[in-house]
Enzyme design. Sequence first.
Site, PDB file in Angstrom:
ATOM      1  N   TYR A  61      -2.457  19.378  -4.957  1.00  0.00           N
ATOM      2  CA  TYR A  61      -2.266  19.227  -6.404  1.00  0.00           C
ATOM      3  C   TYR A  61      -2.821  20.413  -7.174  1.00  0.00           C
ATOM      4  O   TYR A  61      -2.366  20.710  -8.282  1.00  0.00           O
ATOM      5  CB  TYR A  61      -2.914  17.921  -6.875  1.00  0.00           C
ATOM      6  CG  TYR A  61      -2.264  16.690  -6.277  1.00  0.00           C
ATOM      7  CD1 TYR A  61      -0.933  16.390  -6.550  1.00  0.00           C
ATOM      8  CD2 TYR A  61      -2.971  15.843  -5.440  1.00  0.00           C
ATOM      9  CE1 TYR A  61      -0.318  15.282  -5.995  1.00  0.00           C
ATOM     10  CE2 TYR A  61      -2.372  14.727  -4.878  1.00  0.00           C
ATOM     11  CZ  TYR A  61      -1.050  14.448  -5.157  1.00  0.00           C
ATOM     12  OH  TYR A  61      -0.449  13.346  -4.603  1.00  0.00           O
ATOM     13  N   GLN A 113      -6.242   1.929  -5.293  1.00  0.00           N
ATOM     14  CA  GLN A 113      -4.863   1.629  -4.891  1.00  0.00           C
ATOM     15  C   GLN A 113      -4.796   0.438  -3.942  1.00  0.00           C
ATOM     16  O   GLN A 113      -3.713  -0.020  -3.579  1.00  0.00           O
ATOM     17  CB  GLN A 113      -4.249   2.851  -4.210  1.00  0.00           C
ATOM     18  CG  GLN A 113      -4.121   4.057  -5.116  1.00  0.00           C
ATOM     19  CD  GLN A 113      -3.717   5.322  -4.357  1.00  0.00           C
ATOM     20  OE1 GLN A 113      -3.561   5.326  -3.139  1.00  0.00           O
ATOM     21  NE2 GLN A 113      -3.561   6.411  -5.087  1.00  0.00           N
ATOM     22  N   GLU A 154       8.061  12.544   2.802  1.00  0.00           N
ATOM     23  CA  GLU A 154       8.808  12.651   4.052  1.00  0.00           C
ATOM     24  C   GLU A 154       9.499  11.354   4.460  1.00  0.00           C
ATOM     25  O   GLU A 154       8.990  10.261   4.223  1.00  0.00           O
ATOM     26  CB  GLU A 154       7.864  13.069   5.192  1.00  0.00           C
ATOM     27  CG  GLU A 154       7.284  14.456   5.026  1.00  0.00           C
ATOM     28  CD  GLU A 154       6.391  14.882   6.177  1.00  0.00           C
ATOM     29  OE1 GLU A 154       5.953  16.045   6.185  1.00  0.00           O
ATOM     30  OE2 GLU A 154       6.141  14.044   7.099  1.00  0.00           O
ATOM     31  N   HIS A 197      -4.827   5.771  -0.647  1.00  0.00           N
ATOM     32  CA  HIS A 197      -4.011   5.953   0.563  1.00  0.00           C
ATOM     33  C   HIS A 197      -4.275   4.889   1.637  1.00  0.00           C
ATOM     34  O   HIS A 197      -4.643   5.186   2.759  1.00  0.00           O
ATOM     35  CB  HIS A 197      -4.237   7.356   1.150  1.00  0.00           C
ATOM     36  CG  HIS A 197      -3.875   8.463   0.230  1.00  0.00           C
ATOM     37  ND1 HIS A 197      -3.961   9.793   0.589  1.00  0.00           N
ATOM     38  CD2 HIS A 197      -3.418   8.459  -1.056  1.00  0.00           C
ATOM     39  CE1 HIS A 197      -3.571  10.555  -0.428  1.00  0.00           C
ATOM     40  NE2 HIS A 197      -3.251   9.755  -1.431  1.00  0.00           N
ATOM     41  N   TYR A 229       2.739  13.850  13.580  1.00  0.00           N
ATOM     42  CA  TYR A 229       3.610  14.235  12.470  1.00  0.00           C
ATOM     43  C   TYR A 229       2.987  15.288  11.551  1.00  0.00           C
ATOM     44  O   TYR A 229       3.551  15.613  10.509  1.00  0.00           O
ATOM     45  CB  TYR A 229       4.070  12.983  11.710  1.00  0.00           C
ATOM     46  CG  TYR A 229       5.087  12.243  12.550  1.00  0.00           C
ATOM     47  CD1 TYR A 229       6.445  12.473  12.400  1.00  0.00           C
ATOM     48  CD2 TYR A 229       4.676  11.386  13.570  1.00  0.00           C
ATOM     49  CE1 TYR A 229       7.375  11.847  13.216  1.00  0.00           C
ATOM     50  CE2 TYR A 229       5.592  10.762  14.393  1.00  0.00           C
ATOM     51  CZ  TYR A 229       6.940  10.998  14.217  1.00  0.00           C
ATOM     52  OH  TYR A 229       7.857  10.398  15.031  1.00  0.00           O
TER      53      TYR A 229
END
Length: 350
Positions: A244, A67, A223, A131, A233
């Site tokens: 998943y 990614q 979120e 990520h 958080y």
Amino acid sequence: MSETIQTSGGAMQVSAMVTGLDTPWAFGFLPDGKIVLTEREGQVLLVTPGEGAVTLRTPPDVFPDGQGGLLDVMVPRDFAQTRELYFTHSKRQGRGSGTAVTRAMVSADGTALTNHETVFEIAPGSNGGRHFGSRIVEAPDGTLFITIGDRGDDATAQDRSLHNGSVLRITRDGEVPSDNPFVSTQGVQPEIWSYGHRNPQGAAFDAQGQLWIIEHGARGGDEVNRIEKAANYGWPVISYGRHYSGRSIGEGTTKDGMQQPTAYWDPSIAPSGMAIFNGGSVGAWAGDMFVGSLKFDYIARLEGSPLREVEQIRGDSTQRVRDVRQGPDGDLWFLSVGNGALYRMSAVGS
């Protein structure tokens, strides 16, 4: 290519400004009306609306990794004086890679990037291509906020000896501002502003100077977070989603000392890129959030207190929306990965 989409703000003409893009990730507006745009494999394009795009020579040196690659671009408010751009990207770190911030200048003839300098990179220790987070925004005081994902290693979002799973705050030279919350805390990376995030891929300041981010959950639990200094958080201790595999995450949805999201999605929409509308071409949308959905191919509009999704703007153009921004013309612009195109959405008849 163009289409008309009916919205709460009236009929909107959506026009393709650039097509043929290869995995576009982000864009920003220059003061002369041109647009700078990134492609994940490492290309930087300079777009002149109505005339086409040119590929700038000598883009940042990136390490495409899953990614990762060339990700966000930020145009500082003083670009007209400095010609500086800031890019986030994946950078090789030993056997792995991490998110880095590189500053470069647009050459006077607008054909190349020069004076490259990597002003910041996260602490090494991550493997795999997941990520990266990677949104970068300029605060009202001129500091920079960068979102960093947990790199696919959930527990690191609570490990402040790493930058993973955090919102960071640095100066434009990559230094640590003296009023960051953990400057004097031993064993904590001093760039950290908030932590406990999974994979934040949207960030924007509202008109009051408040920072908001959008982050991917797992299976559910995407979120919207109002970012506060030094706040935790919760990821992966609390979440409104599930793994998943279907297994529960952490300890539930609440825990003392951990922030609640302002809003969340379940099921996940895979949010990426956001804009907070200043009124512009549709006065009724002033203050509303617009968030791209990679999974369900639409742009979400959120408003109200409590904040919630109230509209899905959807058409042939909204395939895998990666970035959403409001242009200096007051219109909403967005990047479609599915169509490989940059679009402008303007009120019919405007």
